[in-house]
Scaffold this active site. Structure first.
Site, short mmCIF file in Angstrom:
data_model
loop_
_atom_site.label_atom_id
_atom_site.label_comp_id
_atom_site.label_asym_id
_atom_site.label_seq_id
_atom_site.Cartn_x
_atom_site.Cartn_y
_atom_site.Cartn_z
NE ARG A 13 2.48 -2.23 -5.12
CZ ARG A 13 2.94 -1.81 -6.29
NH1 ARG A 13 3.44 -2.68 -7.14
NH2 ARG A 13 2.88 -0.55 -6.62
CE1 TYR A 62 -0.03 -11.09 -9.38
CE2 TYR A 62 -2.32 -10.39 -9.56
CZ TYR A 62 -1.00 -10.11 -9.24
OH TYR A 62 -0.65 -8.88 -8.76
CB SER A 109 6.73 -2.29 -9.12
OG SER A 109 6.25 -1.46 -8.09
CE1 TYR A 121 4.77 7.25 -11.62
CE2 TYR A 121 5.13 5.12 -12.67
CZ TYR A 121 5.27 5.95 -11.59
OH TYR A 121 5.91 5.50 -10.45
CG ASP A 122 4.89 3.30 -17.98
OD1 ASP A 122 4.95 3.23 -16.74
OD2 ASP A 122 4.14 2.57 -18.67
CD GLU A 165 -0.25 -14.03 -14.88
OE1 GLU A 165 -0.52 -15.23 -14.70
OE2 GLU A 165 0.04 -13.24 -13.96
CB CYS A 172 -12.20 32.80 -8.06
SG CYS A 172 -13.56 33.84 -7.48
CE LYS A 186 1.31 -4.05 -15.57
NZ LYS A 186 0.19 -3.29 -14.95
CE LYS A 238 2.32 -0.74 -17.69
NZ LYS A 238 2.09 0.57 -17.03
CG ASP A 297 -5.20 -1.00 -14.95
OD1 ASP A 297 -4.46 -0.80 -13.97
OD2 ASP A 297 -5.58 -0.09 -15.70
CB CYS A 348 -18.50 35.23 -9.05
SG CYS A 348 -16.75 35.39 -8.60
CB CYS A 401 -14.07 34.67 -11.08
SG CYS A 401 -14.95 33.11 -10.87
CE LYS A 441 3.21 -14.79 -13.68
NZ LYS A 441 2.26 -14.73 -12.53
CD GLU A 492 -3.87 -6.24 -9.79
OE1 GLU A 492 -3.55 -5.12 -10.20
OE2 GLU A 492 -3.05 -7.02 -9.23
CB CYS A 503 -17.27 32.33 -6.36
SG CYS A 503 -17.09 31.62 -8.02
#
Length: 619
Positions: free
Chosen positions: A166, A257, A113, A63-64, A143, A452, A145, A345, A147, A439, A436, A321, A205, A458
């Site tokens: 959020r 936090y 974000s 994603y990043d 600190e 299918c 991060k 990260k 998740d 089936c 398939c 920060k 969090e 099925c």
């Protein structure tokens, strides 16, 4: 003597170098515009899956990379405006939204974000920029991060009066009733040396400990339910329950936090905020360090990466920060992230192994998903033996073949994903099925998917449909999981979904592994589930495009099954969130003769559908 014909002279068109350059530039510009549009669409899709549905398809790192590519293209081609305006572009707004049926709550302060990087050079440049912009000296807060799911808690005169997710950063989902079930959320602020402000908004969090996550998924797997992708998704799915009693049974922790807003209290530093929060009864991040030198950042990052696996909660990096709150105020923020904080990260957990085979797995809706069957490999303490290849287009793009050596990482640190491929010798491509695999029925190509079409006969689709029917959001039949569903289908006890409600203890005792007590318990659970709310019945039917929130909205509008079955398409269009195309599809599904037979079968089997009262779209 044959007549000689003079060959026609071929007409040629010459372009000036300027015209050629302009034509090439136009083609390049079109390709860039198409790539930007594609990236924006992909990012919006993955934002919806991650922040709203709690079901990510790709890793954080993948994603990043999409976001980083889009940022580069947007910077290099600033004229490519987003059709909804700059604020609508994925890189210029906070991902997420308020999902029905939760009520929307406006935050006391923006919940933005964090800008993120995996590179030490970016972290060093950020610290240098902070130091320069703050006049040469800048104390740092370092600190973990965390998740988890970001949540705002609001206290008025010391009492908890609001709690929200959020959402889009400005408004979030009202989860007050659920937050009140968490032991780590103070209902009232302790009277302490730090005077309680009349109004306090705290960001933190919600996490699920890793040990609790393993136990939860083990229980879900034993019941045949789909496990959560990772502890973050488990925490989000547990807090965003319509029934607070479900949240209360899940082992969640809230860690505070950040101060979002306060009245009659003006701390000067983040350190003062954290001290006050602890005195008032909050848990704050462990291993927080206050530093000044940039080299301390790298040491801290390496130290946390080393102990990451030993922690009982998930972290995916560190947060850097500014400690001084007036400096934060002066630096401000973009519409997406604060300029005084950065997420640095860790690299994703990964392992290398071999592709032993590529199989196609049939899901509840008939979609055949290619799955790489791997030589088992340990990835971050978890044995990985399968990795999804998503669809035919992804299979072709990645060019993964049997015999290849692949590097596998856990997307979101749990979902296995192939991120690199090295050609094997020998190697052979996946065999795309012509029928398939479950089936032997006919399959059709639907864009990048194989499907299918034998939906009603099925066995793989029937097993998945039984699991779905028994899930918490449908009939909620305890003890009827995937393994049990497969036994019922294999034994011929369930050939159609309504057959579930014809089962009794005597029939269940014939199944392998079923003793008298387990058969009695399941028969009792099936009997108790026969009386069901309309929205849950609609979820159980598996109407394409109709999830839990839409089903509740449909039930709130029509109240009874009879009224819904008589509804025209234009009436369905009035359902919030159901557009014209979806309304037509729902209408067609409900009036398909096979659906009609299915619904009538449920009614004949004794299923009683309770009338719904008008919903208000709250909890």
């Amino acid at each position: 003597m044959p007549t000689r014909t003079t060959p026609r002279r071929r007409r040629t068109t010459t372009q000036s170098p300027r015209e050629t350059d302009a034509h090439t530039a136009a083609r390049i510009a079109a390709r860039i515009a198409a790539r930007i549009a594609a990236l924006r669409a992909q990012i919006r899709h993955h934002d919806e899956l991650y922040y709203v549905r709690d079901r990510p398809e790709i890793s954080d790192a993948a994603y990043d990379r999409l976001v980083a590519e889009l940022r580069r293209l947007e910077r290099a081609h600033a004229g490519r405006a987003h059709p909804g305006g700059a604020a609508a572009a994925p890189t210029q707004r906070v991902a997420g939204r308020v999902a029905r049926p939760f009520a929307a709550v406006r935050h006391a302060g923006a919940m933005l974000s964090l800008e993120a990087t995996h590179r030490a050079s970016d972290a060093s440049a950020f610290v240098h920029r902070l130091t320069t912009q703050s006049g040469g000296v800048c104390d740092l807060v370092l600190e973990p991060k965390l998740d988890g799911l970001s949540v705002e808690l609001v206290y008025t005169d010391g009492r908890l009066t609001a709690a929200s997710t959020r959402g889009d950063g400005t408004e979030g989902e009202d989860v007050l009733a659920n937050a009140l079930t968490l032991d780590s959320v103070p209902r009232t602020l302790r009277a302490a040396a730090a005077r309680r402000p009349a109004f306090l908004s705290v960001r933190g969090e919600v996490l699920m400990p890793r040990s609790a996550f393993v136990r939860l998924n083990r229980g879900l797997a034993a019941e045949g339910e789909e496990p959560f992708a990772n502890p973050r998704n488990a925490a989000a799915g547990s807090l965003r329950q319509l029934d607070p009693r479900v949240t209360a049974r899940r082992p969640l922790r809230f860690i505070a936090y950040e101060l979002l807003a306060a009245r009659d209290w003006s701390p000067a530093t983040d350190r003062q905020v954290l001290v006050a929060l602890r005195r008032w009864g909050f848990t704050t991040p462990e291993r927080t360090v206050f530093a000044r030198a940039a080299d301390r950042v790298d040491r801290y990052h390496r130290a946390l990466a080393r102990v990451r696996e030993s922690l009982d909660y998930e972290i995916d990096g560190i947060v850097i920060k500014a400690n001084d709150l007036p400096i934060r105020e002066r630096l401000g923020a973009t519409s997406h992230h604060p300029r005084w904080a950065l997420a640095y990260k860790f690299e994703p957990r990964a392992g290398t192994t071999r592709v032993e085979d590529i199989a196609f797995q049939v899901g509840r809706t008939g979609v055949l998903t290619p799955v790489a069957l791997l030589r088992p490999v340990d990835v971050g303490g978890v044995t990985v033996s399968r990795a999804t290849l998503h669809n035919l287009d992804e299979l072709a793009r990645r060019d993964v073949c049997i015999g290849d050596t692949v590097r596998v990482q856990r997307a979101g640190d749990v979902i296995p994903e192939i991120v690199e491929r090295r050609r094997g010798t020998p190697r052979r491509p996946a065999r795309i099925p012509a029928r398939c695999p479950a089936c032997r029925g006919r399959i059709e190509r639907d864009g990048p998917y194989l499907r299918c079409v034998n939906r009603w006969a099925c066995p793989a689709q029937l097993v998945a449909a039984i699991r779905h029917l028994a899930s918490d959001d449908a009939f909620s039949i305890e003890g009827l999981g995937g393994e049990c569903a497969r036994k019922l289908v294999d034994a011929g006890l369930v050939g159609r979904l309504p057959d579930v409600f014809t089962l009794d203890a005597r029939a269940l005792r014939t199944l392998p592994g079923f003793a008298e007590r387990s058969a009695d318990n399941l028969a009792r659970a099936i009997g108790d589930a026969r009386r069901v709310e309309l929205w849950r019945f609609l979820v159980a039917l598996g109407i394409p495009g109709v999830g839990k929130s839409t089903a509740r909205a449909v039930a709130g509008l029509f109240a009874s099954l009879d009224a819904l079955r008589r509804a025209r398409v234009d009436a369905l269009r009035r359902v919030p969130g159901l557009g014209a195309v979806d309304a037509s599809a729902v209408h067609a599904f409900l009036h398909d003769r096979r659906t009609t037979a299915l619904v009538d079968g449920f009614l004949r089997a004794g299923v009683a559908i309770r009338r719904a009262t008008a919903t208000r779209g709250t909890r």
